[in-house]
Design a protein around this motif. Structure first.
Motif, PDB file in Angstrom:
ATOM      1  N   VAL A   1       0.619  -1.305  -0.153  1.00 49.68           N
ATOM      2  CA  VAL A   1       0.002   0.081   0.052  1.00 49.68           C
ATOM      3  C   VAL A   1       0.796   1.279  -0.113  1.00 49.68           C
ATOM      4  O   VAL A   1       1.834   1.379   0.672  1.00 49.68           O
ATOM      5  CB  VAL A   1      -0.819   0.158   1.311  1.00 49.68           C
ATOM      6  CG1 VAL A   1      -1.849   1.225   1.461  1.00 49.68           C
ATOM      7  CG2 VAL A   1      -1.651  -1.120   1.406  1.00 49.68           C
ATOM      8  N   ALA A   2       0.717   2.242  -0.817  1.00 50.74           N
ATOM      9  CA  ALA A   2       1.309   3.382  -0.733  1.00 50.74           C
ATOM     10  C   ALA A   2       0.685   4.493   0.349  1.00 50.74           C
ATOM     11  O   ALA A   2      -0.795   4.467   0.060  1.00 50.74           O
ATOM     12  CB  ALA A   2       1.353   4.199  -2.310  1.00 50.74           C
TER      13      ALA A   2
ATOM     14  N   LEU B   1      -4.422 -20.286  -1.610  1.00 50.04           N
ATOM     15  CA  LEU B   1      -3.434 -19.487  -2.235  1.00 50.04           C
ATOM     16  C   LEU B   1      -2.809 -18.257  -1.397  1.00 50.04           C
ATOM     17  O   LEU B   1      -3.660 -17.553  -0.755  1.00 50.04           O
ATOM     18  CB  LEU B   1      -4.138 -18.663  -3.692  1.00 50.04           C
ATOM     19  CG  LEU B   1      -3.085 -17.850  -4.421  1.00 50.04           C
ATOM     20  CD1 LEU B   1      -2.047 -18.669  -5.192  1.00 50.04           C
ATOM     21  CD2 LEU B   1      -3.912 -17.163  -5.401  1.00 50.04           C
ATOM     22  N   HIS B   2      -1.364 -18.148  -1.062  1.00 45.14           N
ATOM     23  CA  HIS B   2      -0.931 -17.105  -0.160  1.00 45.14           C
ATOM     24  C   HIS B   2       0.314 -16.539  -0.833  1.00 45.14           C
ATOM     25  O   HIS B   2       1.281 -17.042  -1.275  1.00 45.14           O
ATOM     26  CB  HIS B   2      -0.377 -17.929   0.955  1.00 45.14           C
ATOM     27  CG  HIS B   2      -0.033 -17.133   2.192  1.00 45.14           C
ATOM     28  ND1 HIS B   2      -0.893 -16.409   3.127  1.00 45.14           N
ATOM     29  CD2 HIS B   2       1.203 -16.619   2.478  1.00 45.14           C
ATOM     30  CE1 HIS B   2       0.104 -15.821   3.896  1.00 45.14           C
ATOM     31  NE2 HIS B   2       1.269 -16.014   3.670  1.00 45.14           N
ATOM     32  N   CYS B   3       0.234 -15.209  -0.716  1.00 39.07           N
ATOM     33  CA  CYS B   3       1.235 -14.386  -1.120  1.00 39.07           C
ATOM     34  C   CYS B   3       2.348 -14.363  -0.069  1.00 39.07           C
ATOM     35  O   CYS B   3       2.211 -13.415   1.003  1.00 39.07           O
ATOM     36  CB  CYS B   3       0.826 -12.839  -1.532  1.00 39.07           C
ATOM     37  SG  CYS B   3       2.210 -11.823  -2.307  1.00 39.07           S
ATOM     38  N   TYR B   4       3.380 -14.992  -0.161  1.00 35.62           N
ATOM     39  CA  TYR B   4       4.295 -15.212   0.940  1.00 35.62           C
ATOM     40  C   TYR B   4       5.472 -14.296   0.777  1.00 35.62           C
ATOM     41  O   TYR B   4       6.224 -14.171   2.049  1.00 35.62           O
ATOM     42  CB  TYR B   4       4.721 -16.790   1.202  1.00 35.62           C
ATOM     43  CG  TYR B   4       5.791 -17.184   0.092  1.00 35.62           C
ATOM     44  CD1 TYR B   4       7.372 -17.233   0.477  1.00 35.62           C
ATOM     45  CD2 TYR B   4       5.373 -17.745  -0.949  1.00 35.62           C
ATOM     46  CE1 TYR B   4       8.096 -17.306  -0.296  1.00 35.62           C
ATOM     47  CE2 TYR B   4       6.609 -18.041  -1.922  1.00 35.62           C
ATOM     48  CZ  TYR B   4       7.921 -17.794  -1.840  1.00 35.62           C
ATOM     49  OH  TYR B   4       8.840 -18.151  -2.485  1.00 35.62           O
ATOM     50  N   GLN B   5       5.872 -13.774  -0.417  1.00 33.11           N
ATOM     51  CA  GLN B   5       7.231 -12.848  -0.378  1.00 33.11           C
ATOM     52  C   GLN B   5       6.742 -11.739  -1.330  1.00 33.11           C
ATOM     53  O   GLN B   5       5.945 -11.887  -2.340  1.00 33.11           O
ATOM     54  CB  GLN B   5       8.151 -13.706  -0.924  1.00 33.11           C
ATOM     55  CG  GLN B   5       9.363 -12.718  -0.965  1.00 33.11           C
ATOM     56  CD  GLN B   5      10.745 -13.677  -1.425  1.00 33.11           C
ATOM     57  OE1 GLN B   5      10.963 -14.441  -0.806  1.00 33.11           O
ATOM     58  NE2 GLN B   5      11.296 -13.407  -2.681  1.00 33.11           N
ATOM     59  N   LEU B   6       7.025 -10.414  -0.896  1.00 32.64           N
ATOM     60  CA  LEU B   6       7.041  -9.396  -1.519  1.00 32.64           C
ATOM     61  C   LEU B   6       8.394  -8.781  -1.681  1.00 32.64           C
ATOM     62  O   LEU B   6       8.886  -8.312  -0.729  1.00 32.64           O
ATOM     63  CB  LEU B   6       6.069  -8.480  -0.832  1.00 32.64           C
ATOM     64  CG  LEU B   6       5.451  -7.098  -1.649  1.00 32.64           C
ATOM     65  CD1 LEU B   6       4.745  -7.651  -2.960  1.00 32.64           C
ATOM     66  CD2 LEU B   6       4.479  -6.514  -0.578  1.00 32.64           C
ATOM     67  N   ASN B   7       8.771  -8.348  -2.914  1.00 33.98           N
ATOM     68  CA  ASN B   7      10.015  -7.830  -3.189  1.00 33.98           C
ATOM     69  C   ASN B   7       9.846  -6.485  -3.896  1.00 33.98           C
ATOM     70  O   ASN B   7       9.260  -6.691  -5.043  1.00 33.98           O
ATOM     71  CB  ASN B   7      11.265  -8.598  -3.785  1.00 33.98           C
ATOM     72  CG  ASN B   7      12.376  -8.115  -3.866  1.00 33.98           C
ATOM     73  OD1 ASN B   7      12.771  -7.286  -4.742  1.00 33.98           O
ATOM     74  ND2 ASN B   7      13.341  -8.640  -3.238  1.00 33.98           N
ATOM     75  N   PHE B   8      10.075  -5.354  -3.658  1.00 39.52           N
ATOM     76  CA  PHE B   8      10.030  -4.035  -4.192  1.00 39.52           C
ATOM     77  C   PHE B   8      11.244  -3.133  -3.956  1.00 39.52           C
ATOM     78  O   PHE B   8      11.802  -3.096  -2.959  1.00 39.52           O
ATOM     79  CB  PHE B   8       8.758  -3.585  -4.014  1.00 39.52           C
ATOM     80  CG  PHE B   8       8.254  -3.099  -2.651  1.00 39.52           C
ATOM     81  CD1 PHE B   8       8.635  -1.817  -2.190  1.00 39.52           C
ATOM     82  CD2 PHE B   8       7.850  -4.137  -1.736  1.00 39.52           C
ATOM     83  CE1 PHE B   8       8.433  -1.311  -0.865  1.00 39.52           C
ATOM     84  CE2 PHE B   8       7.761  -3.449  -0.285  1.00 39.52           C
ATOM     85  CZ  PHE B   8       8.137  -2.289   0.103  1.00 39.52           C
TER      86      PHE B   8
ATOM     87  N   ARG C   1       2.223   7.115  -7.123  1.00 32.66           N
ATOM     88  CA  ARG C   1       2.852   7.366  -8.284  1.00 32.66           C
ATOM     89  C   ARG C   1       3.937   6.636  -8.936  1.00 32.66           C
ATOM     90  O   ARG C   1       4.163   6.046  -9.770  1.00 32.66           O
ATOM     91  CB  ARG C   1       2.785   8.955  -8.579  1.00 32.66           C
ATOM     92  CG  ARG C   1       3.986   9.481  -9.791  1.00 32.66           C
ATOM     93  CD  ARG C   1       3.535   9.349 -11.014  1.00 32.66           C
ATOM     94  NE  ARG C   1       4.178  10.045 -12.215  1.00 32.66           N
ATOM     95  CZ  ARG C   1       4.138   9.903 -13.477  1.00 32.66           C
ATOM     96  NH1 ARG C   1       2.988   9.436 -13.758  1.00 32.66           N
ATOM     97  NH2 ARG C   1       5.025  10.465 -14.134  1.00 32.66           N
ATOM     98  N   LEU C   2       5.146   6.594  -7.907  1.00 34.18           N
ATOM     99  CA  LEU C   2       6.372   6.296  -8.052  1.00 34.18           C
ATOM    100  C   LEU C   2       6.290   4.741  -8.146  1.00 34.18           C
ATOM    101  O   LEU C   2       7.132   4.012  -9.051  1.00 34.18           O
ATOM    102  CB  LEU C   2       7.339   6.665  -6.868  1.00 34.18           C
ATOM    103  CG  LEU C   2       7.662   8.120  -6.870  1.00 34.18           C
ATOM    104  CD1 LEU C   2       8.465   8.406  -5.638  1.00 34.18           C
ATOM    105  CD2 LEU C   2       8.355   8.596  -8.171  1.00 34.18           C
ATOM    106  N   LEU C   3       5.402   4.116  -7.420  1.00 38.24           N
ATOM    107  CA  LEU C   3       5.465   2.631  -7.067  1.00 38.24           C
ATOM    108  C   LEU C   3       4.620   2.105  -8.321  1.00 38.24           C
ATOM    109  O   LEU C   3       5.066   1.110  -9.006  1.00 38.24           O
ATOM    110  CB  LEU C   3       4.580   2.126  -6.001  1.00 38.24           C
ATOM    111  CG  LEU C   3       5.221   2.281  -4.597  1.00 38.24           C
ATOM    112  CD1 LEU C   3       4.429   2.152  -3.310  1.00 38.24           C
ATOM    113  CD2 LEU C   3       6.552   1.209  -4.534  1.00 38.24           C
TER     114      LEU C   3
END
Length: 295
Positions: free
Chosen positions: A148-149, A265-272, A156-158
């Motif tokens: 979340v921004a 279903l599970h989002c286990y990793q977030l890379n940004f 905007r940047l994301l």
């Protein structure tokens, strides 16, 4: 009520931008949109070395440019008090670990709880002057990490580099996949006669999902998946296409699982890349305990 907090960003001007107007600097170096520039000009404030200036005025090497962003409109979201599992937060971003069964944004009738409604309630309580900007949504019955921004500029940047946000998923599929890994490359389109369901179709938009088998447990296959594109219901549609639907995903051929609210279903990793510091960030989340039944 106390005065709302402000979103403020500062830049030190280098020789490369000496003589450039504040407006041009923000468009070029700051990656502002023209719409955001207009909002700042009309309702925000711009300072150079502590003095208020107009956007057309030139900058010099060593100047400190400060932008005070205007208060954002809330829109049609109705705030609602509710629990949020926040795994990371700073002045620019939030990462939330969403449980299955919770909408990311309010559905059409606005009455169901959602991450957006809970966040807006939190912002109001903290007197934070922004609305909710969800960058990576999850289906209601998908759990895991959401980005979340915290304000419009961060959003905007994301979204400018959305394709660089890497989301990794774990899933439990019905049956035993033969291949240990692979790429599903099938276009996805809206299913005929449905506003919700998607299907693979030559007329659809390109969609690629990379998968790797983590383990096989008789009736089920545990998978790690990486989205190469971001189509609606992509993983669910692609696994149905392979003939191994997600456990609990009755919309796409799976069987209902007592105690599991929808698909496994599970989002286990977030890379940004952080929108302001530009550092790479990686956050992880454990799969729900209810999945133990698939072991």
């Amino acid at each position: 009520m106390s005065t709302p907090s402000k979103v403020v960003k500062r830049w030190e001007i280098t020789a490369a931008y000496s003589g450039c107007s504040s407006r041009d600097f923000l468009l070029r170096a700051g990656e502002f949109s023209r719409q955001l520039i207009k909002k700042v000009r009309v309702s925000g404030d711009v300072y150079v070395n502590g003095e208020r200036v107009e956007l057309w005025q030139p900058l010099q090497d060593g100047d400190v440019l400060e932008v005070v962003f205007p208060e954002e409109e809330r829109g049609a979201i109705e705030p609602m008090e509710g629990p949020l599992s926040i795994v990371y937060e700073d002045e620019d971003v939030l990462v939330i670990d969403k449980p299955a069964g919770l909408f990311s944004v309010p559905p059409f009738d606005k009455t169901e709880p959602s991450v957006a409604a809970f966040l807006l309630f939190r912002y109001i309580q903290k007197n934070y002057p922004c609305t909710v900007h969800i960058v990576t949504r999850l289906d209601r019955d998908t759990s895991g990490l959401m980005l979340v921004a915290k304000h419009a500029y961060s959003h905007r940047l994301l979204t400018q580099s959305l394709q660089k946000i890497d989301r990794r998923y774990k899933a439990v599929a019905e049956g035993s996949l033969n291949a240990d890994q692979g790429m599903i490359d099938q276009p996805i389109a809206r299913a005929e006669g449905s506003i919700i369901r998607r299907t693979t179709s030559p007329e659809g938009r390109p969609a690629q999902t990379r998968y790797e088998v983590e383990k096989r447990t008789g009736r089920y296959t545990w998978l790690r998946l990486q989205l190469m594109t971001g189509r609606t219901h992509q993983i669910r549609v692609h696994l149905e296409y392979l003939g191994y639907p997600l456990a609990g995903d009755t919309l796409y051929g799976g069987s209902a699982c007592p105690g599991i609210p929808g698909q496994a279903l599970h989002c286990y990793q977030l890379n940004f890349r952080h929108p302001w510091s530009k550092k790479r960030m990686t956050l992880v989340s454990e799969t729900p305990g209810e999945w133990d039944r698939f072991a």
